[in-house]
Enzyme design. Structure first.
Site, mmCIF file in Angstrom:
data_model
loop_
_atom_site.group_PDB
_atom_site.id
_atom_site.type_symbol
_atom_site.label_atom_id
_atom_site.label_comp_id
_atom_site.label_asym_id
_atom_site.label_seq_id
_atom_site.Cartn_x
_atom_site.Cartn_y
_atom_site.Cartn_z
ATOM 1 N N TRP A 178 5.752 1.504 6.494
ATOM 2 C CA TRP A 178 6.455 0.923 7.644
ATOM 3 C C TRP A 178 6.014 -0.501 7.946
ATOM 4 O O TRP A 178 6.640 -1.174 8.758
ATOM 5 C CB TRP A 178 6.202 1.784 8.892
ATOM 6 C CG TRP A 178 4.751 2.182 9.044
ATOM 7 C CD1 TRP A 178 4.198 3.355 8.643
ATOM 8 C CD2 TRP A 178 3.675 1.393 9.575
ATOM 9 N NE1 TRP A 178 2.841 3.353 8.894
ATOM 10 C CE2 TRP A 178 2.498 2.153 9.472
ATOM 11 C CE3 TRP A 178 3.588 0.114 10.123
ATOM 12 C CZ2 TRP A 178 1.251 1.688 9.888
ATOM 13 C CZ3 TRP A 178 2.354 -0.359 10.543
ATOM 14 C CH2 TRP A 178 1.208 0.428 10.422
ATOM 15 N N LYS A 202 12.836 6.057 -0.646
ATOM 16 C CA LYS A 202 12.478 6.814 0.557
ATOM 17 C C LYS A 202 11.572 5.934 1.417
ATOM 18 O O LYS A 202 10.352 5.911 1.271
ATOM 19 C CB LYS A 202 11.742 8.115 0.225
ATOM 20 C CG LYS A 202 11.655 9.022 1.446
ATOM 21 C CD LYS A 202 10.356 9.762 1.613
ATOM 22 C CE LYS A 202 9.254 8.973 2.195
ATOM 23 N NZ LYS A 202 9.399 8.564 3.603
ATOM 24 N N PRO A 203 12.191 5.175 2.332
ATOM 25 C CA PRO A 203 11.378 4.338 3.212
ATOM 26 C C PRO A 203 10.703 5.205 4.262
ATOM 27 O O PRO A 203 11.138 6.334 4.530
ATOM 28 C CB PRO A 203 12.413 3.426 3.870
ATOM 29 C CG PRO A 203 13.734 3.749 3.248
ATOM 30 C CD PRO A 203 13.622 5.056 2.577
ATOM 31 N N ASP A 204 9.662 4.689 4.878
ATOM 32 C CA ASP A 204 9.067 5.367 6.021
ATOM 33 C C ASP A 204 10.108 5.438 7.147
ATOM 34 O O ASP A 204 10.929 4.539 7.297
ATOM 35 C CB ASP A 204 7.840 4.575 6.494
ATOM 36 C CG ASP A 204 7.043 5.344 7.527
ATOM 37 O OD1 ASP A 204 6.071 6.005 7.116
ATOM 38 O OD2 ASP A 204 7.392 5.292 8.725
ATOM 39 N N SER A 254 -1.055 4.569 1.873
ATOM 40 C CA SER A 254 -2.498 4.752 1.991
ATOM 41 C C SER A 254 -3.080 5.314 0.689
ATOM 42 O O SER A 254 -2.378 5.948 -0.112
ATOM 43 C CB SER A 254 -2.795 5.703 3.149
ATOM 44 O OG SER A 254 -2.144 6.920 2.912
ATOM 45 N N GLU A 275 0.368 0.957 -4.880
ATOM 46 C CA GLU A 275 -0.125 -0.192 -4.107
ATOM 47 C C GLU A 275 -0.740 0.383 -2.849
ATOM 48 O O GLU A 275 -0.021 0.848 -1.964
ATOM 49 C CB GLU A 275 1.042 -1.121 -3.747
ATOM 50 C CG GLU A 275 1.834 -1.625 -4.934
ATOM 51 C CD GLU A 275 1.083 -2.673 -5.735
ATOM 52 O OE1 GLU A 275 0.129 -3.248 -5.193
ATOM 53 O OE2 GLU A 275 1.435 -2.886 -6.900
ATOM 54 N N CYS A 309 -1.587 -4.750 4.025
ATOM 55 C CA CYS A 309 -2.530 -4.280 3.016
ATOM 56 C C CYS A 309 -3.518 -5.388 2.656
ATOM 57 O O CYS A 309 -4.662 -5.123 2.324
ATOM 58 C CB CYS A 309 -1.777 -3.807 1.787
ATOM 59 S SG CYS A 309 -0.675 -5.068 1.148
ATOM 60 N N GLU A 407 -10.694 1.221 5.989
ATOM 61 C CA GLU A 407 -9.629 0.312 6.405
ATOM 62 C C GLU A 407 -9.206 0.631 7.840
ATOM 63 O O GLU A 407 -8.885 1.773 8.158
ATOM 64 C CB GLU A 407 -8.435 0.503 5.457
ATOM 65 C CG GLU A 407 -7.287 -0.427 5.715
ATOM 66 C CD GLU A 407 -6.083 -0.107 4.826
ATOM 67 O OE1 GLU A 407 -5.759 1.087 4.647
ATOM 68 O OE2 GLU A 407 -5.472 -1.054 4.308
#
Ligand code: NAD
Length: 538
Positions: A178, A202-204, A254, A275, A309, A407
């Site tokens: 997202w 498939k996007p968030d 993640s 990634e 990121c 993170e």
């Protein structure tokens, strides 16, 4: 309505969508949303509410996909891919170049949706259409460099002719997060399409409208709609449904979820590019231009509210300049304009969700409870927007604190002193991530030598992240737990193809001829190999 929205923007004033919530004030026109969601492969009858982090307002109800919808999306994509793979490469590249212009034409509309879905400041959202235009142009212009068949040396000069073809993998599944709603929707899929593949994306859920606008623009650029399928639904349900059906997976998200995706791909023996997260260091050497380094640290630490990121979360400063640098960095951070609005002028927007606010608060509270000092920030700002958190600088962070190595994915930077370069490099390489690093120094040669000792997929010198990220010919990705494979550049294109070698043997076979025994043939071959080596042939 401001000039920004004077064109055919999606924004409306006042209450909308009484069908679902008569009291709600929707920021988006319902007809506009319907026009986007018609692109979804989603027949389950279920919808999910999408809310904007700006004021936590409802934005839209998004239809959800079932596993059967995913199945159907792959069936359609496979059918479309067969003729797309036969479409000349120049025609495929031309579609990307048309997309380049369309994205620039529609940039304000794109930025509106990014801001509404992510809550980031407009100037940070602006980077996304820019990045996609750059990506489309780079791949559109270099298509032949990557995908043309290529002659390579055969076993025997003249006698063995070998060509390497680049065969598209088929249907690529793209699972995206997202934080960069528009960039992540498209940046991997564009070279996949160019290589002759279809895409099921498939996007968030929090990035759905930006991703659907991306699909809409692709269609306008001339990409057949069947070739780019979009599905919606919970990650743990719909994500594995993609992994079960795709010929290659591009996952951004993640590290924990990345490992699950990698296991699924291993079971099916399909390739994946991952990634993942980072705990990125910035090194300010004693000869750094401190004004430039301060500006760079503010951008690298707080752009998109630290939800990148490549965000910098660990700041290592040479002892000789530590106090002077920190004074400037804190003052510059405190002078930032904070705001959760769609207007230009904010230096930082809000975190994207209540979960993000909980995570950032937990990291800072844990550090403070264990003895870290807050140099600035360190608190939520519900007066600005429900999930807002101030840009925060910590000092005295130690290994037992969560934010030392994990993170945070928020606007929290921990500052440390170092005494010499070897110590700086060792501490930058500490931990298990390896995504992005940054070095500030006025001695470019020295900085580049240090860069080679840092275990990160990208190192930016006198810049935080944008120099490498926006140089599309440069591969981008992570070492160690930050990922597998690379996006961008040649590596980012070739991952969507299988190499196929076609070797033609001419005149003489690779076997004894003219009555030679196998033994003599072995001797002749060995002598031949020695001659080739003497001649320096590869
Ligand atoms: P996430 O891993 O929770 O989700 C990413 C995507 O995976 C979403 O689309 C989600 O729905 C889906 N998903 C969730 N569970 C799944 C499963 N079991 N199988 C398949 N898909 C599943 O990550 P996030 O919280 O949305 O994103 C933040 C993370 O992404 C951060 O760690 C950040 O560093 C990373 N990130 C990395 C890059 C990069 O280029 N390296 C870019 C952006 C974000």
């Amino acid at each position: 309505m401001s000039d920004r929205h004077a064109s055919s923007g999606p924004l409306v004033e006042g209450p909308h969508d009484p069908e679902h919530d008569p009291t709600a004030s929707y920021a988006l026109d319902r007809g506009y949303v319907r026009n986007l969601t018609r692109r979804l492969a989603a027949t389950s009858g279920r919808t999910t509410e999408l809310r904007s982090p700006i004021g936590d307002q409802p934005l839209a109800h998004v239809p959800q996909s079932s596993e059967e919808d995913v199945d159907e999306a792959f069936r359609r994509a496979r059918r479309a891919q067969e003729s797309w793979a036969r479409t000349p490469l120049d025609a495929r590249a031309a579609a990307l170049l048309r997309l380049h212009d369309l994205v620039l034409d529609h940039r304000e509309e794109i930025i509106d949706l990014i801001c509404l879905e992510s809550g980031k400041a407009r100037k940070h959202a602006f980077e996304e259409p820019m990045h996609i235009a750059l990506t489309a142009r780079y791949y559109g212009r270099t298509a032949h460099d990557h995908f043309d068949s290529r002659r390579v040396r055969g076993l025997f000069p003249v006698l063995t002719r070998v060509e390497v073809n680049r065969v598209p993998k088929g249907v690529v599944g793209v699972i995206s997060p997202w934080n960069y709603p528009f960039t992540m929707a498209l940046c991997d899929g564009l070279p996949a399409l160019l290589a002759g593949n279809a895409v099921v994306a498939k996007p968030d859920g929090q990035a759905m409208l930006s991703a659907l606008l991306a699909a809409h623009l692709l269609e306008q650029a001339g990409i057949p709609p069947e070739l780019w399928q979009v599905v919606a639904g919970p990650g743990p349900e719909i994500g594995p449904a993609l992994v079960q059906r795709a010929d290659h997976i591009c996952f951004t998200g993640s590290t924990g979820t990345g490992r699950l995706v990698a296991r699924g791909c291993a079971d099916r023996l399909i390739g994946c590019s991952l990634e993942l997260g980072g705990k990125n260091p910035i090194l300010v050497l004693r000869d750094a231009d401190l004004d430039k380094a301060t500006e760079g640290a503010v951008r690298a630490g707080f752009a998109s509210a630290g939800q990148m990121c490549v965000s910098m979360e660990r700041l290592f400063v040479a002892d000789q300049v530590y106090d002077r640098f920190l004074e400037r960095f804190v003052a510059r951070t405190e002078a930032m304009t904070l705001g959760a609005t769609l207007d230009w002028g904010n230096d930082m927007g809000t975190l994207t969700s209540s979960q993000q606010l909980e995570r950032v608060t937990a990291h800072v509270d844990d550090a403070v409870a264990k003895g870290a000092r807050v140099l600035t920030g360190g608190r939520a700002r519900p007066d600005l927007s429900p999930f807002f958190y101030e840009p925060t600088i910590l000092e005295g962070v130690t290994p037992e604190m969560t934010c030392f190595g994990e993170e945070t994915f928020g606007p929290v930077v921990s500052a440390y002193r170092f005494l010499d370069e070897s110590e700086a490099v060792a501490r930058a390489n500490d931990g298990h991530y390896g995504l992005n690093a940054s070095i500030y120094s006025q001695d470019g040669r020295r900085a580049r030598a240090i860069a080679q000792r840092i275990r990160c997929g990208s190192v930016n010198i006198n810049e935080g992240f944008a120099a490498s990220f926006a140089s599309i010919e440069a591969p981008m990705g992570g070492m160690r737990s930050s990922g597998l494979g690379r996006r961008q550049g040649r590596e980012g294109a070739l991952r969507f193809t299988e190499a196929q070698s076609v070797a033609t043997q001419r005149v003489l076979p690779i076997a004894p001829r003219f009555g030679l025994s196998d033994k003599t043939f072995g001797k002749v071959m060995s002598a031949g190999l020695r001659v080739m080596n003497r001649l320096g042939r590869a």
